[in-house]
Design a protein around this motif. Structure first.
Motif, PDB file in Angstrom:
ATOM      1  N   LEU A 159      61.848  94.463  43.000  1.00 49.92           N
ATOM      2  CA  LEU A 159      62.546  93.548  43.308  1.00 49.92           C
ATOM      3  C   LEU A 159      62.055  93.529  44.443  1.00 49.92           C
ATOM      4  CD1 LEU A 159      65.083  93.095  43.239  1.00 49.92           C
ATOM      5  CD2 LEU A 159      66.135  94.328  45.407  1.00 49.92           C
ATOM      6  N   ILE A 160      61.272  92.386  45.042  1.00 51.69           N
ATOM      7  CA  ILE A 160      61.508  92.045  46.231  1.00 51.69           C
ATOM      8  C   ILE A 160      62.060  91.141  47.831  1.00 51.69           C
ATOM      9  CG2 ILE A 160      59.657  90.779  47.765  1.00 51.69           C
ATOM     10  CD1 ILE A 160      57.537  91.141  45.063  1.00 51.69           C
ATOM     11  N   SER A 161      62.541  92.103  48.453  1.00 52.25           N
ATOM     12  CA  SER A 161      63.712  91.589  49.588  1.00 52.25           C
ATOM     13  C   SER A 161      62.601  90.605  50.725  1.00 52.25           C
ATOM     14  CB  SER A 161      64.628  93.003  49.887  1.00 52.25           C
ATOM     15  OG  SER A 161      64.942  92.419  51.275  1.00 52.25           O
ATOM     16  N   ARG A 200      51.613  80.803  44.091  1.00 56.87           N
ATOM     17  CA  ARG A 200      50.141  80.639  42.860  1.00 56.87           C
ATOM     18  C   ARG A 200      49.646  82.258  42.680  1.00 56.87           C
ATOM     19  NH1 ARG A 200      47.176  75.575  43.882  1.00 56.87           N
ATOM     20  NH2 ARG A 200      48.395  74.213  42.672  1.00 56.87           N
ATOM     21  N   CYS A 201      50.556  83.272  43.705  1.00 51.76           N
ATOM     22  CA  CYS A 201      49.877  84.380  43.809  1.00 51.76           C
ATOM     23  C   CYS A 201      49.928  85.819  42.920  1.00 51.76           C
ATOM     24  CB  CYS A 201      50.289  85.525  44.798  1.00 51.76           C
ATOM     25  SG  CYS A 201      49.790  87.211  45.633  1.00 51.76           S
ATOM     26  N   THR A 202      48.852  86.418  42.717  1.00 49.39           N
ATOM     27  CA  THR A 202      48.459  86.949  40.958  1.00 49.39           C
ATOM     28  C   THR A 202      48.094  88.433  41.359  1.00 49.39           C
ATOM     29  OG1 THR A 202      46.538  86.150  40.316  1.00 49.39           O
ATOM     30  CG2 THR A 202      48.377  85.802  39.620  1.00 49.39           C
ATOM     31  N   ARG A 203      48.045  88.919  42.893  1.00 49.50           N
ATOM     32  CA  ARG A 203      47.596  90.412  43.809  1.00 49.50           C
ATOM     33  C   ARG A 203      48.145  91.283  42.950  1.00 49.50           C
ATOM     34  NH1 ARG A 203      47.939  89.502  49.998  1.00 49.50           N
ATOM     35  NH2 ARG A 203      47.674  87.259  50.450  1.00 49.50           N
ATOM     36  N   CYS A 204      49.217  91.299  42.791  1.00 47.93           N
ATOM     37  CA  CYS A 204      49.482  92.883  42.024  1.00 47.93           C
ATOM     38  C   CYS A 204      48.712  92.969  41.124  1.00 47.93           C
ATOM     39  CB  CYS A 204      51.018  92.725  42.061  1.00 47.93           C
ATOM     40  SG  CYS A 204      51.500  91.561  41.115  1.00 47.93           S
TER      41      CYS A 204
END
Ligand code: SF4
Ligand code: SF4
Length: 384
Positions: A159-161, A200-204
């Motif tokens: 979960l990202i707050s 578009r982030c895929t860093r994780c």
């Protein structure tokens, strides 16, 4: 019929107790986490309680008949002191940041007890009309928190707050009281859309050291460092050990790379008790822990559940990955004299990783335990 209670007043009162975010979801049908598909694919590893509780996790009215609302409570555990915890000397084992606190089950529970009293007062109900959980109950806290707009589910499955980033403990109060629900982060999307605000982030996904993401938002626990170093009570697969790196307990990689954390504010810590002293332990100190010292240092921390054998197992892997040959005497001692085969097996691996296998020639001949023998045989096949 239980009367509705004023959500805004409830929120205010619960925030005053130390909960950093308070949101409400209405119990009802709708897409929750794709739990069944995850279980059917075996991606929960040996966490069989997930299977046993699946029906209740998917339907809160099986947990509390007549449940109408779920109050989601976030406790922010981020602090500047957690940015770079380092031991004073020697190789630095890395701990999941949440673990550097007194056990959150214990410290958050008094807040939940007080929250229940507030609910009783405002809604005129009794303790029979609600149940609270912090992490250990059959409640899909993250999914309900996304539905309640406490955050969104990132591609890292967390979960990202927008206020607290990834650094939240979640608790839930399931209640028969009808409360005005909060809206999800973006109402025009389905609240369960994974990566709603990831773009578009895929860093994780790219940073995971053991390639544990089966898909965006889907972690295969069998490959996950958190599962392997905390939940797995047995041998950690050899193929994953290098990827564990210096992580001795849990893994924050897919959390710490998330750009949403740059907005994270430090929490008030009213329901937490920092134990940053744990991060000051060097690897050499951990490898030398006695049962008495383990009990003394890790009392009231979540790490105590790992028990000394589990921590030594993990410490051996970190030592094997460290390249630090000054650790060889301690590892050889564990490989030859540790009482539990689990510890001896991982110590053998670490000794060979550091190029000290010659010191174990006699031990290899006399070892009778099949788990430890398997390590020697694997080393022999690898030409170690
Ligand atoms: S916790 Fe670590 S190992 Fe597990 S999915 Fe995240 S980055 Fe990968
Ligand atoms: S790192 Fe990027 S893709 Fe992963 S959860 Fe954060 S924003 Fe989403």
């Amino acid at each position: 019929m239980i009367p509705a209670a004023p959500t805004s007043l409830l929120r205010e009162r619960l925030q005053a107790l130390g909960f950093d975010d308070v949101r409400v979801a209405a119990v009802g049908p709708g897409p929750l986490a794709p739990l069944r598909a995850w279980l059917e694919a075996g991606q929960h590893a040996d966490m069989h309680w997930m299977e046993r509780t699946a029906d209740r996790r998917l339907d809160p009215t099986l947990v509390l008949p007549g449940a109408r609302s779920i109050i989601l409570l976030g406790v922010n555990y981020w602090s500047e002191a957690l940015r770079r915890p380092q031991p004073a000397s020697g190789p630095a084992p890395l701990w999941a940041r949440y673990a550097l606190h007194a056990d959150y089950h214990d410290t958050i529970k008094p807040g939940l007890v007080a929250a229940g009293r507030v609910l009783e007062e405002l809604a005129g109900v009794t303790a029979a009309d609600y149940r609270y959980y912090v992490d250990t109950g059959p409640v899909l806290e993250r999914s309900w928190a996304a539905r309640a707009g406490l955050g969104f589910t990132g591609k890292n499955a967390m979960l990202i707050s927008r206020r607290h980033g990834n650094w939240l403990f979640l608790a839930a109060i399931l209640t028969r009281v009808e409360l005005a629900p909060d809206a999800p982060v973006r109402t025009r999307h389905r609240q369960q859309d994974v990566g709603l605000l990831c773009g578009r982030c895929t860093r994780c996904l790219d940073a995971c050291p053991t390639a544990a993401f089966a898909a965006p938002g889907v972690v295969d626990a069998r490959r996950c460092v958190s599962y392997q170093t905390i939940e797995n009570k047995g041998v950690i697969p050899r193929a994953l050990r290098a990827g564990i790196g210096a992580r001795i307990y849990g893994c924050d990689v897919c959390l710490e790379v998330c750009p949403w954390n740059r907005f994270a504010q430090a929490g008030r810590q009213l329901l937490l008790s920092a134990r940053y002293d744990v991060a000051a332990l060097s690897l050499a100190e951990i490898l030398a822990l006695t049962p008495e010292r383990f009990a003394e240092v890790f009392r009231r921390t979540p790490i105590k559940r790992l028990k000394l054998a589990g921590l030594l197992r993990n410490a051996c892997i970190v030592a094997g990955n460290s390249g630090d040959r000054t650790l060889l005497p301690a590892l050889v001692a564990l490989a030859t004299a540790a009482a539990l085969p689990l510890v001896r097996a991982h110590a053998v691996w670490a000794v060979f990783r550091l190029g000290g296998g010659a010191a174990l020639q006699d031990a290899a001949r006399s070892e009778t335990d099949p788990v430890v023998r398997a390590e020697y045989e694997a080393e022999a096949r690898a030409g170690g």
